[in-house]
Structure formats: C-alpha cells, structure tokens
Enzyme design. Structure first.
Site, PDB file in Angstrom:
ATOM      1  N   ASP A 165       0.769  -1.242   0.000  1.00 52.60           N
ATOM      2  CA  ASP A 165       0.000   0.000   0.000  1.00 52.60           C
ATOM      3  C   ASP A 165       0.808   1.304   0.000  1.00 52.60           C
ATOM      4  OD1 ASP A 165      -1.677  -2.128   0.474  1.00 52.60           O
ATOM      5  OD2 ASP A 165      -2.903  -1.105   1.968  1.00 52.60           O
ATOM      6  N   GLU A 392       1.275  -9.190  11.612  1.00 51.86           N
ATOM      7  CA  GLU A 392       0.995  -8.810  10.221  1.00 51.86           C
ATOM      8  C   GLU A 392       2.310  -8.563   9.472  1.00 51.86           C
ATOM      9  OE1 GLU A 392      -1.387  -5.258   9.929  1.00 51.86           O
ATOM     10  OE2 GLU A 392      -1.728  -5.498   7.777  1.00 51.86           O
TER      11      GLU A 392
HETATM   12  C1  GLC Z   1      -3.071  -4.344   3.793  1.00 55.14           C
HETATM   13  C2  GLC Z   1      -1.955  -4.882   2.910  1.00 55.14           C
HETATM   14  C3  GLC Z   1      -2.555  -5.680   1.768  1.00 55.14           C
HETATM   15  C4  GLC Z   1      -3.458  -6.768   2.344  1.00 55.14           C
HETATM   16  C5  GLC Z   1      -4.489  -6.218   3.337  1.00 55.14           C
HETATM   17  C6  GLC Z   1      -5.222  -7.294   4.097  1.00 55.14           C
HETATM   18  O1  GLC Z   1      -3.866  -3.446   3.104  1.00 55.14           O
HETATM   19  O2  GLC Z   1      -1.147  -3.846   2.414  1.00 55.14           O
HETATM   20  O3  GLC Z   1      -1.561  -6.223   0.965  1.00 55.14           O
HETATM   21  O4  GLC Z   1      -4.108  -7.438   1.327  1.00 55.14           O
HETATM   22  O5  GLC Z   1      -3.850  -5.402   4.283  1.00 55.14           O
HETATM   23  O6  GLC Z   1      -4.347  -8.129   4.789  1.00 55.14           O
END
Ligand code: GLC
Length: 423
Positions: A165, A392
């Site tokens: 992101d 995460e």
């Molecule tokens: C964040 C990450 C993305 C992922 C999402 C859900 O937005 O950057 O890659 O898919 O979280 O885990």
C-alpha cells in the site's frame, strides 16, 4: 513444564479462528472482510488440514468477480463499521458490495499449487476445472484494460492494488494525485494499530481522491486506466501475473483447455520480454516504471526482488539473491532496501518484512535452482515467527511484531514454509 505448542498447531488455530465459513478474514478488527490475494495465499495454508475448505476460499472470491473479468480487492460480505473505506464509499453497485479496484493476481499460482499437491485428485480436478475460465477471464481483463498500449506489462492505478500500500515506490507518482474536494473521513486502521506503523494522512487523502475519482467514472473499468493520474508498472505485481499465467497455462494443458493455455503462454512470453526493460544494473534488481512520465522509479523496494517469482533469466535471479544477501538485516526480506535513507523499519511497506512476499521470493529462487538462497529466506521467516509470533509484519532489524496480530496469511505461510523445510 509443558512442551511449547508446535508452530503448525498455532498456525492452524489462527486460520480456524479467522474462518468465517466460506471465506477467511485477514485478522479480527483491522480487516473484517475478504481480501483478494490474502484469500488465495490463505488457501495454501488451509490445504494442510482441509483441502475442500481451501478450494472454497478461492471459489468464494471468484463468486464475486465482476462481469468485465476483474476480481475486486475486497468483498464486503457482512456490514462492519470497523474498516474504512467501507462499501458506502466505494459504491460499486455490486449485489454483494465489493471495492472497485483489484489486487495482485496470485490465484492462478495458488490453483496450480493446490492442484499439484492435492490428495483428493478427483475433487481437485472438478474444482479447478470450474475455476480455470474465471481466472483466464481475469488475466484477459488485465491485459485489455491495464495494458492498452500492448507493452506486455500491466499498470496498477491505485497503490492499494499493488498489495504494498504505502511503498516508497509510489511516493513520486502519488504527488500528482490531488486531494482537493475529498469528502471528510475518519480512518479506522489507526484505531486498531499504531499510527507510526501505518500510512500517513497525506497518503490517505490521495488514496481516497483516487477512489472518489473512479467512482465518479461509474467504475467503468475500461476507462479507469487512462483517466488515472497514477499509473505504475510494478515488477512484483507483473511477476505475480506472469507466474500465475504460466501456471494457468500449465493447468489448462493438463485439463484439456488448449485456448486458455495458448492465450496465457502468449501473455508470459510477451511479459517476460518486456520485464527486461525494468532491470536496474545499479540496484541489482528490477524497478517500477511510472507510465505517465515513462521513467523508471529510483526506489529499490521488494517489488523488484519479487520479480524472481516469474521465470526471469537465471542470471537475474542470481543477482537478486545476491542483492538480498547484501542487505544485511537480521531478518529477510525487508520491503525496502535498508541502505536507502527513506527506509523505515516499522512503517508498513516502507521497510518491514512480510511473510507472503518472502514465500513468493523463496519459491521463485528455488525454481531458479538457487536452493541455498531460498532456504535462507525460509529459515529466517521461521525464526522470525518462533521469536515474535504471528503478526501482520515485522521490523527486519529487531524482529519486533507490527500491525495486526494472529494474522491469517502469516499463519498460512508458516504452514507452507514448514512443508518446504521438510521437503
Ligand atoms: C493491507 C496490505 C494488503 C493486504 C491487506 C489485508 O492493506 O497492504 O496487501 O491485502 O492489508 O491483509
């Protein structure tokens, strides 16, 4: 003293805990819906204890494919105020609300891996056969709408599409995105996680401007690429697409779908040739290209290392392995080059380690015959989990766990890494 619970058992518990029946949420609270590439990679973890459930994960995602072929990045199965921007902001008008952009198309790869390793062969054949044309339609949509000039590589039109992101890769291109006129909003992510570890407000404003702009264009995916002030060709994203296309072609050949096979072989041949134009000898990796300026983006991120997931020339894969080795952080693979002054060990995709990316890089390096480099990533990933649990993302220097906790795709990747280690 009780023996510690084995990692595999904890991983399965996390996957079950985040399972909502026919789809899995990335983690409770922070991400309460179904995410596209999360689900495909999650299925690879689920296959270790319930193959049927793994197929369902991907089927549910594709049940929400748009008629144009796009598979959206989020499916909002049930209302939840804990996430922003929710379905009301996207307003895509789908029967079950979804976002209006896509995510790294790893489904083709996941299908082949599920199929190749399936114990229940008959079920696998039935289920993969039904998914094959859907994944093929998604790949076709990519090249039709995101490669209008026919260069062989596709562009993302929103940073969220990359899955990385707030990568440093997007900073300069995002500068072109205005912020005037966006509706007032309250972020939710910073209520679940430390704001220092998340994207900044300046970035968020631009993310939302793009969403509102695309919404004003009625989510006509054929028009959005040309109308977007943000168009970036990401080597990591394209490597995922090209690997998925190669895997889909392979499946299609075995399942007697010659047209799908031929079409995807064409995508791969053209795309791999075009990928070479993104190579940077100075950085020892691939770089993104800003399609609006036509120039390479001077940002050595993990996107350019992830290119090893596709069948790039072996010499390039070896150079990528050497670049990773030279990074020197205790844990591999940082999402941005630590030597770059913009590197930030704790902020999301601007430095931290993400296990999903490690997995794809390790897989690619192993396929290129670089077994030691692949094993080093596997080992480092498992050490990270042993010491710091199932977060995460992680600080590559200290290993500190960051962002959400008891994270689904981290757990799924642990099951895969454990299997790779035993192989
Ligand atoms: C964040 C990450 C993305 C992922 C999402 C859900 O937005 O950057 O890659 O898919 O979280 O885990």
């Amino acid at each position: 003293m009780n023996a510690p619970t084995p990692l595999a058992e904890i991983a399965k518990d996390i996957l079950r805990e985040n399972d909502r029946g026919s789809y899995t949420v990335p983690t409770r609270g922070l991400y309460p819906f179904q995410w596209n590439w999360d689900s495909c990679l999650t299925a690879l973890g689920q296959r270790h204890y319930d193959e049927a459930r793994a197929w369902t994960e991907i089927e549910t995602l594709f049940a929400h494919q748009w008629p144009c072929g796009m598979v959206p990045h989020i499916v909002f199965h049930v209302p939840d105020d804990g996430y922003f921007p929710g379905p009301g902001v996207w307003a895509t008008g789908r029967p079950v609300p979804t976002s209006g952009i896509t995510q790294p198309p790893v489904a083709g790869f996941a299908l082949r891996r599920l199929y190749d390793r399936a114990q229940n062969r008959a079920e696998a054949a039935t289920r993969v056969r039904a998914l094959l044309p859907k994944v093929a339609a998604w790949h076709r949509w990519f090249f039709a709408t995101r490669d209008p000039g026919g260069e062989g590589l596709v562009a993302i039109i929103h940073p969220w599409e990359s899955g990385r992101d707030n990568s440093i890769d997007w900073d300069a291109a995002l500068e072109r995105v205005p912020t005037a006129g966006i509706a007032p909003y309250t972020r939710r992510d910073t209520q679940h996680a430390d704001p220092e570890h998340r994207p900044t407000k300046a970035q968020y404003d631009r993310y939302l401007w793009l969403v509102e702009h695309f919404r004003e264009l009625g989510w006509d995916t054929a028009r959005l690429h040309d109308a977007s002030p943000f168009q970036v060709v990401d080597p990591g994203f394209n490597a995922i697409l090209l690997r998925a296309a190669a895997d889909l072609a392979d499946l299609a050949e075995r399942l007697d779908a010659p047209e799908i096979a031929a079409e995807n072989h064409r995508f791969v041949a053209r795309g791999l040739a075009a990928m070479e134009r993104l190579w940077s000898e100075r950085h020892g990796q691939y770089l993104c290209r800003d399609r609006i300026t036509g120039r390479l983006i001077d940002s050595a991120s993990v996107g350019g290392l992830l290119a090893a997931f596709a069948a790039i020339p072996t010499a390039r894969a070896a150079r990528i392995a050497a670049s990773i080795e030279a990074q020197g952080t205790r844990f591999r693979v940082p999402s941005h080059a630590p030597a770059d002054p913009r590197f930030d060990a704790k902020r999301y995709w601007r430095g931290p380690v993400w296990l999903v990316v490690n997995y794809m890089i390790a897989d690619g390096l192993a396929r290129a015959g670089l077994a030691a480099a692949a094993a080093a990533i596997t080992r480092s990933s498992l050490e990270l989990i042993h010491e710091n649990g199932f977060a995460e993302y992680y600080d590559p220097i200290s290993g500190a766990p960051l962002g959400g906790d008891r994270f689904t795709w981290t757990a799924a990747m642990v099951l895969e890494f454990l299997a790779m280690e035993q192989a």
